[in-house]
Enzyme design. Sequence first.
Site, mmCIF file in Angstrom:
data_model
loop_
_atom_site.group_PDB
_atom_site.id
_atom_site.type_symbol
_atom_site.label_atom_id
_atom_site.label_comp_id
_atom_site.label_asym_id
_atom_site.label_seq_id
_atom_site.Cartn_x
_atom_site.Cartn_y
_atom_site.Cartn_z
ATOM 1 N N PHE A 130 0.864 -1.174 0.000
ATOM 2 C CA PHE A 130 0.000 0.000 0.000
ATOM 3 C C PHE A 130 0.901 1.223 0.000
ATOM 4 C CE2 PHE A 130 -2.365 3.418 2.150
ATOM 5 C CZ PHE A 130 -3.468 3.493 1.301
ATOM 6 N N ASP A 215 9.251 2.181 1.351
ATOM 7 C CA ASP A 215 8.072 2.879 1.865
ATOM 8 C C ASP A 215 7.985 2.553 3.350
ATOM 9 O OD1 ASP A 215 5.617 3.698 2.758
ATOM 10 O OD2 ASP A 215 4.504 3.003 1.007
ATOM 11 N N LYS A 244 3.022 9.275 8.542
ATOM 12 C CA LYS A 244 2.307 8.783 9.720
ATOM 13 C C LYS A 244 2.884 9.270 11.066
ATOM 14 C CE LYS A 244 -0.637 5.246 7.919
ATOM 15 N NZ LYS A 244 -0.445 4.769 6.553
HETATM 16 C C1 LIG Z 1 -0.683 5.115 5.129
HETATM 17 C C2 LIG Z 1 0.329 4.684 4.143
HETATM 18 C C3 LIG Z 1 0.601 5.427 2.972
HETATM 19 C C4 LIG Z 1 -0.191 6.642 2.580
HETATM 20 O O1 LIG Z 1 -0.120 7.672 3.515
HETATM 21 P P1 LIG Z 1 -1.174 8.873 3.446
HETATM 22 O O2 LIG Z 1 -0.665 9.838 4.474
HETATM 23 O O3 LIG Z 1 -2.511 8.303 3.764
HETATM 24 O O4 LIG Z 1 -1.107 9.417 2.062
HETATM 25 C C5 LIG Z 1 1.624 5.000 2.152
HETATM 26 N N1 LIG Z 1 2.330 3.896 2.437
HETATM 27 C C6 LIG Z 1 2.098 3.157 3.536
HETATM 28 C C7 LIG Z 1 2.941 1.958 3.816
HETATM 29 C C8 LIG Z 1 1.074 3.506 4.414
HETATM 30 O O5 LIG Z 1 0.817 2.751 5.485
#
Ligand SMILES: *Cc1c(COP(=O)(O)O)cnc(C)c1O
Length: 393
Positions: A130, A215, A244
């Site tokens: 994600f 990521d 986050k």
């Molecule tokens: C939450 C998340 C995102 C996206 O972050 P947003 O602040 O919602 O755009 C991207 N990568 C990972 C692994 C995430 O958990």
Amino acid sequence: MTTSSKLLPVHKRYDITFSHGEGVYLFSEGKKYLDFGAGIAVNALGHCHPKMVEAITSQAKKLWHVSNIYNVAELNNYAEKLVNATFADYVFFCNSGAESIECAIKMIRRHFYVKGQANKNRIITFTGAFHGRTIATISAAAKPKYLEGFEPALPGFDNVTFGDIEAVKKAITENTAGILIEPIQGEEGIKVSDKKFIKELRKLADEKGLLLAFDEVQCGMGRVGKLFAYEYYEVKPDIVSSAKAIAGGFPLGACLATADAANGMTLGVHGTTYGGNPLAMSVANSVLEVMLEKDFFPKVQQVAAELKKALQELQKDFPNLIDEIRGVGLMLGIKINQKIENVEVVKSLIKNGLLTIPAGENVIRILPPLIITSEHVAEAKEKIAKSLNEFKD
Ligand SMILES: *Cc1c(COP(=O)(O)O)cnc(C)c1O
């Protein structure tokens, strides 16, 4: 309070409204909830941490926003501190996780463009990842559910099976520029890459001259008991996206990179209005200062081991309901047996005063604030046992 009908109805919401938070607890109509979801790995220092409250209130009286066309003291200060604590030479601040991934994607493409290799513009990504909800990030992750109705997807991504090094090797062509991986997949159900796979990716990227981007939006910023997950993997990436937990609840994203990876990100090629604004920087700085205290991560590792042990004991007590306990540090998952939907257990836990987050593969994510203590572990264990007893047949 019910959800306003004026809101675009894209979020599924539980029927609960919180009035305030304190430490690892959230409050709603006089009821107290132990928050083991932390706003999906955001509230790393819990709610209203005194140092964060002090940072934001004192900054709010001084300066909220100035444009990035000026020097910003808070930005300079935090950039130095963050970069010095990491593998990186540079950082770019933005406002969300998806934006921090966008920066990583642009950086990878531009790296080869300025080297006169514009044909090297494809990025290998992984199933189950994600990366956010923008067009570029849903294209990168290539999850059909998130792409449905939003096509055409952005070209330039080759999505291969998570954890399969042979698939990565096969996908590499003369057009491959980099590899983007969420090393511990959060949304998908706390799926942890093994160290060997990540080390092999590094080796492969070096051999083929590719950039390796992590990521770490969910798994970074202390979640695994170290500042970043790449430290757990003992691998030095070229680019890391963070968001986050980075400002503990104030919207902020960051893209960290080595000087080599960032060689194409020169004057005028990228930008942001809000990114790195004084309010965000002050809060982020207070979070980092707490995390860099000498005894912070040893404590996180200690309590994380206790929590994992407690969950493993629950698995022994409820072998028919819990299939597996997964995860690293305070990024843990309880895989619920398929005969019960994870969301049903999450709802029962809410009723019993414990907040958790459902994820893929019928997993319940346990993502507590990093400041929990042994008492909170015991309290959570008791509440989970209480809920699981309701499902025992
Ligand atoms: C939450 C998340 C995102 C996206 O972050 P947003 O602040 O919602 O755009 C991207 N990568 C990972 C692994 C995430 O958990």
